[in-house]
Design a protein around this motif. Sequence first.
Motif, PDB file in Angstrom:
ATOM      1  N   ARG A  21       0.835  -1.204   0.000  1.00 40.33           N
ATOM      2  CA  ARG A  21       0.000   0.000   0.000  1.00 40.33           C
ATOM      3  C   ARG A  21       0.862   1.243   0.000  1.00 40.33           C
ATOM      4  O   ARG A  21       1.944   1.255   0.580  1.00 40.33           O
ATOM      5  CB  ARG A  21      -0.885   0.023   1.246  1.00 40.33           C
ATOM      6  N   PHE A  22       0.356   2.275  -0.668  1.00 42.68           N
ATOM      7  CA  PHE A  22       0.942   3.607  -0.551  1.00 42.68           C
ATOM      8  C   PHE A  22      -0.193   4.502  -0.101  1.00 42.68           C
ATOM      9  O   PHE A  22      -1.028   4.893  -0.923  1.00 42.68           O
ATOM     10  CB  PHE A  22       1.518   4.079  -1.889  1.00 42.68           C
ATOM     11  N   GLY A  23      -0.276   4.792   1.177  1.00 43.33           N
ATOM     12  CA  GLY A  23      -1.405   5.557   1.699  1.00 43.33           C
ATOM     13  C   GLY A  23      -2.697   4.824   1.411  1.00 43.33           C
ATOM     14  O   GLY A  23      -2.862   3.673   1.789  1.00 43.33           O
ATOM     15  N   GLN A  46      -1.579  -2.036 -17.807  1.00 42.11           N
ATOM     16  CA  GLN A  46      -1.672  -0.598 -18.012  1.00 42.11           C
ATOM     17  C   GLN A  46      -0.907   0.160 -16.946  1.00 42.11           C
ATOM     18  O   GLN A  46      -0.580  -0.389 -15.895  1.00 42.11           O
ATOM     19  CB  GLN A  46      -3.142  -0.177 -17.983  1.00 42.11           C
ATOM     20  N   SER A  47      -0.694   1.423 -17.215  1.00 41.61           N
ATOM     21  CA  SER A  47      -0.016   2.289 -16.277  1.00 41.61           C
ATOM     22  C   SER A  47      -0.711   2.260 -14.915  1.00 41.61           C
ATOM     23  O   SER A  47      -1.929   2.350 -14.845  1.00 41.61           O
ATOM     24  CB  SER A  47      -0.027   3.704 -16.859  1.00 41.61           C
ATOM     25  N   GLY A  48       0.084   2.089 -13.856  1.00 43.47           N
ATOM     26  CA  GLY A  48      -0.471   2.153 -12.507  1.00 43.47           C
ATOM     27  C   GLY A  48      -1.005   0.834 -11.977  1.00 43.47           C
ATOM     28  O   GLY A  48      -1.544   0.788 -10.874  1.00 43.47           O
ATOM     29  N   CYS A  49      -0.837  -0.273 -12.714  1.00 44.84           N
ATOM     30  CA  CYS A  49      -1.413  -1.542 -12.253  1.00 44.84           C
ATOM     31  C   CYS A  49      -0.521  -2.264 -11.247  1.00 44.84           C
ATOM     32  O   CYS A  49      -0.907  -3.298 -10.709  1.00 44.84           O
ATOM     33  CB  CYS A  49      -1.748  -2.453 -13.429  1.00 44.84           C
ATOM     34  N   GLY A  50       0.684  -1.733 -11.010  1.00 41.83           N
ATOM     35  CA  GLY A  50       1.529  -2.318  -9.967  1.00 41.83           C
ATOM     36  C   GLY A  50       2.762  -3.056 -10.462  1.00 41.83           C
ATOM     37  O   GLY A  50       3.486  -3.659  -9.662  1.00 41.83           O
ATOM     38  N   LYS A  51       3.033  -2.989 -11.755  1.00 37.11           N
ATOM     39  CA  LYS A  51       4.169  -3.728 -12.324  1.00 37.11           C
ATOM     40  C   LYS A  51       5.495  -3.301 -11.693  1.00 37.11           C
ATOM     41  O   LYS A  51       6.285  -4.139 -11.259  1.00 37.11           O
ATOM     42  CB  LYS A  51       4.254  -3.495 -13.845  1.00 37.11           C
ATOM     43  N   THR A  52       5.712  -1.989 -11.682  1.00 39.42           N
ATOM     44  CA  THR A  52       6.987  -1.491 -11.164  1.00 39.42           C
ATOM     45  C   THR A  52       7.131  -1.810  -9.682  1.00 39.42           C
ATOM     46  O   THR A  52       8.219  -2.144  -9.209  1.00 39.42           O
ATOM     47  CB  THR A  52       7.094   0.032 -11.413  1.00 39.42           C
ATOM     48  N   THR A  53       6.032  -1.733  -8.963  1.00 40.62           N
ATOM     49  CA  THR A  53       6.081  -2.022  -7.526  1.00 40.62           C
ATOM     50  C   THR A  53       6.520  -3.476  -7.295  1.00 40.62           C
ATOM     51  O   THR A  53       7.346  -3.756  -6.417  1.00 40.62           O
ATOM     52  CB  THR A  53       4.705  -1.743  -6.886  1.00 40.62           C
ATOM     53  N   LEU A  54       6.010  -4.394  -8.101  1.00 42.10           N
ATOM     54  CA  LEU A  54       6.396  -5.797  -7.966  1.00 42.10           C
ATOM     55  C   LEU A  54       7.893  -5.978  -8.255  1.00 42.10           C
ATOM     56  O   LEU A  54       8.591  -6.706  -7.552  1.00 42.10           O
ATOM     57  CB  LEU A  54       5.549  -6.649  -8.922  1.00 42.10           C
TER      58      LEU A  54
HETATM   59  P1  ATP Z   1       3.651   2.484 -14.938  1.00 48.59           P
HETATM   60  O1  ATP Z   1       3.531   1.619 -16.139  1.00 48.59           O
HETATM   61  O2  ATP Z   1       2.985   3.827 -15.109  1.00 48.59           O
HETATM   62  O3  ATP Z   1       5.036   2.578 -14.384  1.00 48.59           O
HETATM   63  P2  ATP Z   1       3.008   0.477 -12.985  1.00 48.59           P
HETATM   64  O4  ATP Z   1       2.091  -0.592 -13.453  1.00 48.59           O
HETATM   65  O5  ATP Z   1       4.441   0.168 -12.943  1.00 48.59           O
HETATM   66  O6  ATP Z   1       2.739   1.784 -13.811  1.00 48.59           O
HETATM   67  P3  ATP Z   1       3.309   1.173 -10.210  1.00 48.59           P
HETATM   68  O7  ATP Z   1       4.377   2.182 -10.495  1.00 48.59           O
HETATM   69  O8  ATP Z   1       3.720  -0.088  -9.593  1.00 48.59           O
HETATM   70  O9  ATP Z   1       2.479   0.873 -11.549  1.00 48.59           O
HETATM   71  O10 ATP Z   1       2.212   1.891  -9.303  1.00 48.59           O
HETATM   72  C1  ATP Z   1       1.078   1.229  -8.792  1.00 48.59           C
HETATM   73  C2  ATP Z   1       0.224   2.195  -7.991  1.00 48.59           C
HETATM   74  O11 ATP Z   1       0.916   2.574  -6.801  1.00 48.59           O
HETATM   75  C3  ATP Z   1      -0.086   3.484  -8.706  1.00 48.59           C
HETATM   76  O12 ATP Z   1      -1.371   3.875  -8.368  1.00 48.59           O
HETATM   77  C4  ATP Z   1       0.951   4.454  -8.181  1.00 48.59           C
HETATM   78  O13 ATP Z   1       0.473   5.756  -8.243  1.00 48.59           O
HETATM   79  C5  ATP Z   1       1.130   3.972  -6.769  1.00 48.59           C
HETATM   80  N1  ATP Z   1       2.504   4.196  -6.247  1.00 48.59           N
HETATM   81  C6  ATP Z   1       3.613   3.587  -6.680  1.00 48.59           C
HETATM   82  N2  ATP Z   1       4.705   3.987  -5.986  1.00 48.59           N
HETATM   83  C7  ATP Z   1       4.265   4.907  -5.097  1.00 48.59           C
HETATM   84  C8  ATP Z   1       4.901   5.691  -4.081  1.00 48.59           C
HETATM   85  N3  ATP Z   1       6.197   5.594  -3.838  1.00 48.59           N
HETATM   86  N4  ATP Z   1       4.110   6.506  -3.371  1.00 48.59           N
HETATM   87  C9  ATP Z   1       2.778   6.595  -3.600  1.00 48.59           C
HETATM   88  N5  ATP Z   1       2.130   5.886  -4.518  1.00 48.59           N
HETATM   89  C10 ATP Z   1       2.848   5.039  -5.276  1.00 48.59           C
END
Ligand code: ATP
Length: 356
Positions: A21-23, A46-54
């Motif tokens: 979670r982020f907030g 899609q953008s924002g689905c959590g790929k980078t977080t994983l």
């Molecule tokens: P993109 O293709 O745009 O990089 P993504 O699929 O990699 O998107 P993430 O970057 O993992 O997506 O983000 C997933 C969700 O978590 C998004 O809603 C993003 O705004 C939120 N998020 C990611 N990192 C943070 C952070 N450090 N602080 C607050 N919110 C974050």
Amino acid sequence: RRGTAGAAIPMALAFEGVTQRFGEVEALSEVTLAVEPGEIVALLGQSGCGKTTLLRLAAGVERPDAGRVLLEGRDVSSPGSFVEPEQRGVGLVFQDYALFPHLSVRENVRFGLRGYGEASADATALRAIARVGLADLADSYPHMLSGGEQQRVALARAVAPRPGVLLMDEPFSNLDRRLRDVVRDETAALLQETGATSIIVTHDPEDAMRIADRIVLMRAGRIVQVGTGEELYRRPASLFAARFFCDFTEVEGRVSGKAVDTPLGRFPVKGLTEGSDAIVCIRPHAVRLVPNGYCLPGRVVTRRFLGEVDHILVAVDGFDRPLSVRASLAGSIREGEDVGVDIPSDEVLVFPAGDT
Ligand code: ATP
């Protein structure tokens, strides 16, 4: 399974019930995924689905709120057993390449080889630089390189220490289309050769299909389908997955008997409730245009030459949108001409309406 002499020893990587979670935002919700040693997996979504977080969790630059990350079966993410990023044996390639501007190509690649002896680091760096075809540019600085060349430096820097796991975040997104094709194929070849367990983050299904053994399709912090590119393309589990891989013409209809009645005809269907609403997805490649008088009557609205195929929009009586067709038209079908439209019923996909 892959790799040549001197290649990395691939590591098994797994996520178990990972939540982040982020907030207010739940970026990942109970994600479970096992990546086999040496496997190349694409995280697609899609953008924002959590790929980078994983990816960041795998690298160790982020700690999960719940669940675990396992490397070779060992918990590397929990408070008692957390393993720092630089101790994980994981290589990283960032979207913006993150090259050091004040270091030459050779020095950038050597940076990943701290801990190697002087001579050995230099030889290893030069080998990696040669492998990505940049031997002549070893003493250049990043600002002197094209985008494609910078991407190759980033790749060389990541693979030089022979990591067991290689993580790449949108590695081709800064390249123009033509270069992207070349670099993508080169990267696929390099990944095969290094043998590292690899995760590549992308929003482009073509990237995923060209490089990965398996594709993990994500949506809003969850995995929605896992399979080979062919499985996801041919048998998408949902309308969402289907739309990701093809620009369909979608037609609404109602289930009656073992078929869906639509303005474009009746299509067989299994497992949907009698009387329920359904969406029939028609692949532009599957539609055949036949002489006027056969099948559905239609009229060519536009025809655009795209090289290998033509893109044709056809107006069909009783259907309020144009039907999209991709075909190589040997004959000279002109705009405004009447045609017959044949939609092979075994080539359509049917989903329950509302399953978006
Ligand atoms: P993109 O293709 O745009 O990089 P993504 O699929 O990699 O998107 P993430 O970057 O993992 O997506 O983000 C997933 C969700 O978590 C998004 O809603 C993003 O705004 C939120 N998020 C990611 N990192 C943070 C952070 N450090 N602080 C607050 N919110 C974050």
